[in-house]
Scaffold this motif. Structure first.
Motif, PDB file in Angstrom:
ATOM      1  N   GLY A 242       0.519  -1.346  -0.062  1.00  0.00           N
ATOM      2  CA  GLY A 242      -0.106  -0.006  -0.019  1.00  0.00           C
ATOM      3  C   GLY A 242       0.887   1.092   0.042  1.00  0.00           C
ATOM      4  N   VAL A 243       2.111   1.183   0.615  1.00  0.00           N
ATOM      5  CA  VAL A 243       2.929   2.509   0.653  1.00  0.00           C
ATOM      6  C   VAL A 243       3.298   3.031  -0.778  1.00  0.00           C
ATOM      7  N   TRP A 244       3.912   1.556  -1.460  1.00  0.00           N
ATOM      8  CA  TRP A 244       4.288   1.929  -2.694  1.00  0.00           C
ATOM      9  C   TRP A 244       3.253   2.186  -3.508  1.00  0.00           C
ATOM     10  N   ALA A 245       2.178   1.751  -3.498  1.00  0.00           N
ATOM     11  CA  ALA A 245       0.868   2.286  -4.245  1.00  0.00           C
ATOM     12  C   ALA A 245       0.716   3.924  -3.749  1.00  0.00           C
ATOM     13  N   MET A 246       0.822   4.320  -2.552  1.00  0.00           N
ATOM     14  CA  MET A 246       0.367   5.629  -2.245  1.00  0.00           C
ATOM     15  C   MET A 246       1.487   6.390  -2.787  1.00  0.00           C
TER      16      MET A 246
END
Length: 563
Positions: A536-540
């Protein structure tokens, strides 16, 4: 553009929307009203309202939507009033930061807010350490059923849509109207209720309708909270029982009817630009420079709301680094292992590649369609051009889960479009679904660009011997490129983190996009939530870069994409 080419664009769009917008919806509606022996019946629709489980899901969905819309109003109206009317320290920067929640998908943030507001979460741990709570009886902040957590996430994600719409309407109000009220002795609060509020109702309803429908049909956040008692999740849970069960289609139809009715009523009563006496200001509004103390108060209000919107995603970041985070304010041990494991997980790299593949092709396709629609609507006078624009904007009014189920219904074995599922690979149908859902952003940004380019430039090129098509390619498109790039970036970012189509249409792990991979990981045991947080951090980070780029290119026109 020649008349014949404009008519060709109209025909292509009509066929495309007929096949991939009208037909999927019609297929779903047909299955909801048809018995196994192909007889018309209202029994399945009636059962939705008779069945207490389905009825509870609808009531909960409406409850979430109502509280989300009210919460967004409470945040957006004061912020918009402060931004349009006053000067205060950091105004431009804070206005940009207000868009932060749009950068941070609630589907991901829900993971963080569970870690913060859970009974063994960070907030309770802090209160216990301060002696303000009994450790044996921690408060359940999310409430029974976790509805409160869903509403909080929806409010913190969706309030910028209302803020952008209300700010735009406030900026266009003629200040002479309020000045006239003041000259007649009307106090400030009464001027707001009697003059300002009625005039900004078009903006409130334009943004509020999108917020309400979005929250009413939200699938991702309730799934992460494992909250099954809403209609969207009930529809999703029935995916494995579609062959002989007509009730999921009936649920989809009921959701579609409510969403369409709300959207239509909003457009009928507040869809016109001059509704309720609104319109563009004839006099420029002078912003008031506040005293330092009041100015800092406005600055604090903007900063506090932005901080609240970021908190769930800070929880995601902490969870992605946490080796163990239970009953403590902050994780006790930090590690990078989850990022390495996430990138090495069999789902992660394939899901990133899948999302990139689906989104890039879909947005390239949507750009071609969107440019044609916008140009015909802005530059030509052919009959039906407004209908063409309305067709392109309709996906905003139809819930994503409804469209996803429609695509699922039309590609079932034996259906006319079953060839779109190539050996269980949903590549083609996902590309079409992403393109249809994000087409409105392309059309609105392209239309704004064409409106800013003087048609005299094209006419001059044609007078020098260029064909209308060559003038469009060599003169107009380069000038509107920033708008196309901004709309494309925004559409691409949202397609990369599309929830409804991804969750419903991608059935096998080899074809999972990012959002379904995150959901699969967060539902796993052990360090699954930590791996989901790392992904999710990569996506954000990715979404942040693309949305900021779109905001820089479009500036204040970004809000027009959500009207």
């Amino acid at each position: 553009m020649s008349r014949s080419l404009a008519l060709l664009v109209f025909g292509i769009m009509a066929v495309f929307f007929g096949c991939f917008f009208v037909y999927p919806i019609w297929t779903t509606v047909k299955l909801a009203f048809e018995t196994p022996d192909h007889q018309f019946t209202l029994e399945f629709i009636a059962e939705v309202f008779r069945n207490p489980l389905y009825r509870e899901g609808l009531i909960n969905s409406f409850t979430i939507a109502i509280w989300t819309t009210l919460g967004c109003l409470l945040i957006s109206v004061p912020l918009a009033m402060m931004f349009v009317r006053y000067d205060f320290p950091g105004k431009s920067l804070l206005n940009s930061l207000v868009l932060t929640p749009m950068v941070l998908p609630p589907f991901v943030g829900a993971i963080g807010i569970k870690a913060i507001l859970g009974q063994a979460g960070a907030l309770n741990s802090a209160l216990i350490q301060l002696g303000l709570m009994n450790a044996k009886h921690p408060t359940d902040w999310l409430g029974e059923g976790q509805m409160l957590g869903i509403v909080v996430m929806e409010v913190l994600h969706l309030y910028p849509i209302l803020y952008l719409n209300i700010s735009a309407v406030l900026a266009n109000l003629d200040p002479a109207m309020e000045e006239a009220g003041a000259s007649l002795g009307c106090p400030p609060w009464q001027r707001f209720w009697r003059i300002t509020l009625p005039l900004i109702m078009p903006g409130i309803f334009a943004g509020g309708t999108i917020v309400f429908i979005w929250a009413f049909t939200e699938l991702g956040v309730p799934l992460v909270f494992d909250y099954d008692r809403v209609t969207a999740v009930q529809i999703f849970r029935s995916l494995n029982d579609l062959s002989d069960n007509p009730f999921p289609y009936a649920l989809v139809v009921v959701m579609l009817v409510f969403s369409t009715l709300i959207y239509t009523l909003s457009k009928v009563f507040f869809g016109r630009a001059d509704a309720v006496g609104g319109g563009r200001a004839t006099l420029a509004r002078e912003t008031v420079r506040l005293p330092l103390s009041l100015g800092l108060l406005c600055t604090s209000a903007f900063a506090f709301i932005t901080f609240l919107a970021v908190v769930p995603h800070l929880g995601v970041v902490l969870l992605s680094f946490a080796d163990d985070w239970y009953a403590t304010v902050l994780p006790q041990v930090f590690t990078l292992d989850h990022y390495h494991q996430a990138l090495g997980h069999e789902l992660t790299l394939s899901s990133i590649a899948n999302s990139l593949k689906y989104s890039v092709i879909a947005i390239a396709f949507a750009l071609v369609l969107g440019i044609g629609v916008a140009y015909v609507n802005v530059r030509t006078r052919i009959w039906g051009r407004q209908l063409l624009d309305a067709m392109a904007m309709l996906p905003l009014a139809v819930p994503g889960v409804v469209m996803a189920f429609g695509y699922l219904a039309m590609t079932r074995p034996g259906q006319q479009f079953d060839w779109l599922i190539l050996g269980e690979d949903p590549l083609v149908i996902l590309i079409i679904a992403y393109a249809v859902r994000r087409l409105p952003y392309i059309v609105r940004s392209a239309s704004a660009g064409f409106q800013q380019v003087n048609p005299v430039l094209e006419e001059a090129a044609q007078n020098l011997g260029a064909t209308p098509e060559r003038a469009l390619w060599r003169i107009t498109l380069p000038l509107v490129a920033p708008h196309l790039l901004a709309g494309g970036l925004l559409a691409f970012a949202f397609a990369m983190l599309e929830v409804s189509d991804s969750m419903v249409l991608a059935q096998q792990s080899a074809h999972f996009p990012i959002t379904k991979a995150i959901y699969f990981l967060v539902m796993g045991l052990g360090n699954g939530p930590n791996l989901a947080s790392a992904l999710g951090v990569w996506a954000m980070i990715f979404l942040t870069i693309t949305i900021v780029g779109a905001a820089l290119l479009l500036g204040k026109k970004l809000g027009a994409l959500f009207r």
